[in-house]
Design an enzyme around this catalytic site. Structure first.
Site, PDB file in Angstrom:
ATOM      1  N   PRO A   2       7.619  -2.753  12.891  1.00 62.21           N
ATOM      2  CA  PRO A   2       7.575  -4.019  12.150  1.00 62.21           C
ATOM      3  C   PRO A   2       6.737  -3.869  10.874  1.00 62.21           C
ATOM      4  O   PRO A   2       5.591  -3.444  10.931  1.00 62.21           O
ATOM      5  CB  PRO A   2       6.898  -4.986  13.127  1.00 62.21           C
ATOM      6  CG  PRO A   2       6.997  -4.341  14.470  1.00 62.21           C
ATOM      7  CD  PRO A   2       7.020  -2.866  14.217  1.00 62.21           C
ATOM      8  N   GLU A   3       7.349  -4.170   9.751  1.00 61.86           N
ATOM      9  CA  GLU A   3       6.655  -4.125   8.463  1.00 61.86           C
ATOM     10  C   GLU A   3       6.322  -5.556   8.039  1.00 61.86           C
ATOM     11  O   GLU A   3       6.665  -6.507   8.735  1.00 61.86           O
ATOM     12  CB  GLU A   3       7.552  -3.443   7.419  1.00 61.86           C
ATOM     13  CG  GLU A   3       7.829  -1.972   7.699  1.00 61.86           C
ATOM     14  CD  GLU A   3       6.610  -1.083   7.407  1.00 61.86           C
ATOM     15  OE1 GLU A   3       5.622  -1.587   6.858  1.00 61.86           O
ATOM     16  OE2 GLU A   3       6.670   0.098   7.763  1.00 61.86           O
ATOM     17  N   HIS A  91       7.916  -4.866  29.768  1.00 66.09           N
ATOM     18  CA  HIS A  91       6.973  -4.609  28.674  1.00 66.09           C
ATOM     19  C   HIS A  91       6.342  -5.884  28.116  1.00 66.09           C
ATOM     20  O   HIS A  91       5.785  -5.869  27.028  1.00 66.09           O
ATOM     21  CB  HIS A  91       7.680  -3.833  27.566  1.00 66.09           C
ATOM     22  CG  HIS A  91       8.236  -2.523  28.040  1.00 66.09           C
ATOM     23  ND1 HIS A  91       7.418  -1.480  28.446  1.00 66.09           N
ATOM     24  CD2 HIS A  91       9.500  -2.096  28.193  1.00 66.09           C
ATOM     25  CE1 HIS A  91       8.186  -0.458  28.822  1.00 66.09           C
ATOM     26  NE2 HIS A  91       9.444  -0.800  28.679  1.00 66.09           N
ATOM     27  N   ARG A 110       5.724   0.386  23.459  1.00 63.23           N
ATOM     28  CA  ARG A 110       4.900   1.566  23.169  1.00 63.23           C
ATOM     29  C   ARG A 110       3.405   1.262  23.189  1.00 63.23           C
ATOM     30  O   ARG A 110       2.590   2.172  23.062  1.00 63.23           O
ATOM     31  CB  ARG A 110       5.331   2.174  21.832  1.00 63.23           C
ATOM     32  CG  ARG A 110       6.779   2.689  21.917  1.00 63.23           C
ATOM     33  CD  ARG A 110       7.221   3.360  20.652  1.00 63.23           C
ATOM     34  NE  ARG A 110       6.446   4.556  20.362  1.00 63.23           N
ATOM     35  CZ  ARG A 110       6.594   5.295  19.272  1.00 63.23           C
ATOM     36  NH1 ARG A 110       7.486   4.934  18.363  1.00 63.23           N
ATOM     37  NH2 ARG A 110       5.862   6.362  19.080  1.00 63.23           N
ATOM     38  N   ARG A 152      -7.601   7.370 -11.292  1.00 62.31           N
ATOM     39  CA  ARG A 152      -7.166   7.873  -9.980  1.00 62.31           C
ATOM     40  C   ARG A 152      -6.098   8.937 -10.161  1.00 62.31           C
ATOM     41  O   ARG A 152      -5.086   8.722 -10.801  1.00 62.31           O
ATOM     42  CB  ARG A 152      -6.634   6.732  -9.103  1.00 62.31           C
ATOM     43  CG  ARG A 152      -7.782   5.963  -8.462  1.00 62.31           C
ATOM     44  CD  ARG A 152      -7.277   4.980  -7.444  1.00 62.31           C
ATOM     45  NE  ARG A 152      -6.965   5.600  -6.162  1.00 62.31           N
ATOM     46  CZ  ARG A 152      -7.011   4.933  -5.007  1.00 62.31           C
ATOM     47  NH1 ARG A 152      -7.364   3.666  -4.989  1.00 62.31           N
ATOM     48  NH2 ARG A 152      -6.696   5.536  -3.892  1.00 62.31           N
TER      49      ARG A 152
END
Ligand SMILES: [Zn+2]
Length: 271
Positions: A2-3, A91, A110, A152
């Site tokens: 999931p983003e 789960h 997981r 950077r």
């Protein structure tokens, strides 16, 4: 995994079911997630009222008067709203029972997700207190990106995926935003002009907003009893298209590794 767009879609799906509701119980079936679920949560939450549900980076924050429940979906977590009494599946590790007869259920095969509690101000939690700005908010703009990238030498792709710089820009979205901005992912961040920083902040917002819009159509999935999760099949420009012709110029898309993640780019369009 999931983003940010999936987490935002989850927020919009579960929020209306939770806000203003009183908690009747919390059920911990398996506390062994990424960090242990605090055993005193049922006690802490009983008879408390949900004041707000918000997102910060990929954390969902369920706020009460005395503290905040912090949820993270990890690699494989999902949340669904079900009627109280729905038998848990293998789960389903954590439930929050509401006095409207529904429950919020965390499924996480997981077990890299998290259910944490922060007393008082949630912004002070160690996982949240050093995060960069939200990509979709005004603070993430050309002036900001230009300022934080000066001197950077790190590649711009790694910099925009660094949660201290900006949160929630996952690998897919970093690749796609850099293509749309015409910026080569390996370019040293400090070499970006102000104009290119402006373009990049815009394309990051574009790709995330587009993904959230697609998530909107699968919103129902997050509240259905069978809780099928909506991952977004998108029309990508570069992601996963190694060797395929660039959709803009026909040059084969190249793939390299940066920071253990795959990077995809068009060697002609991105400089
Ligand atoms: Zn191209």
């Amino acid at each position: 995994m999931p983003e940010l767009p999936e987490v935002e879609t989850t927020l919009r799906g579960i929020g209306p079911h939770l806000i203003g509701q009183q908690i009747t119980d919390a059920v911990i079936r398996n506390p062994k997630l990424r960090w242990g679920i605090p055993g005193d949560l049922p006690e802490l939450l009983q008879r408390q009222i949900v004041r707000s549900v918000q997102r910060r980076a990929k954390y969902l924050l369920i706020a009460f008067d005395h503290g905040t429940l912090i949820l993270h979906l990890g690699m494989s977590g999902s949340l669904r709203i079900q009627p109280v009494g729905t038998p848990p599946e293998r789960h389903d590790h954590f439930d929050l029972l509401l006095d409207n007869g529904k429950l919020l259920r965390l499924r996480d095969p997981r077990r890299f997700g998290a259910v944490l509690w922060q007393q008082g101000d949630v912004k002070q939690h160690p996982l949240l207190n050093s995060l960069g700005p939200e990509p979709l908010q005004g603070a993430f703009d050309a002036d900001y990106l230009y300022a934080v990238t000066r001197k950077r030498k790190a590649a711009i792709k790694l910099v925009i995926m660094d949660g201290h710089v900006v949160v929630g820009v996952g690998n897919i979205y970093a690749n796609e935003a850099l293509f749309r901005a015409g910026i080569r992912p390996q370019l040293a961040a400090g070499k970006l002009s102000k104009e290119r920083c402006a373009r990049l902040t815009e394309t990051i917002k574009q790709v995330l907003r587009a993904a959230i819009r697609k998530g909107g159509s699968s919103l129902r999935d997050y509240v259905d009893s069978d809780g099928k999760q909506g991952y977004f099949q998108q029309h990508y420009y570069v992601y996963g298209r190694t060797g395929a012709p660039c959709r803009a110029c026909g040059t084969p898309i190249r793939q390299i590794k940066q920071g253990q993640r795959s990077t995809f780019f068009c060697p002609a369009c991105q400089r």
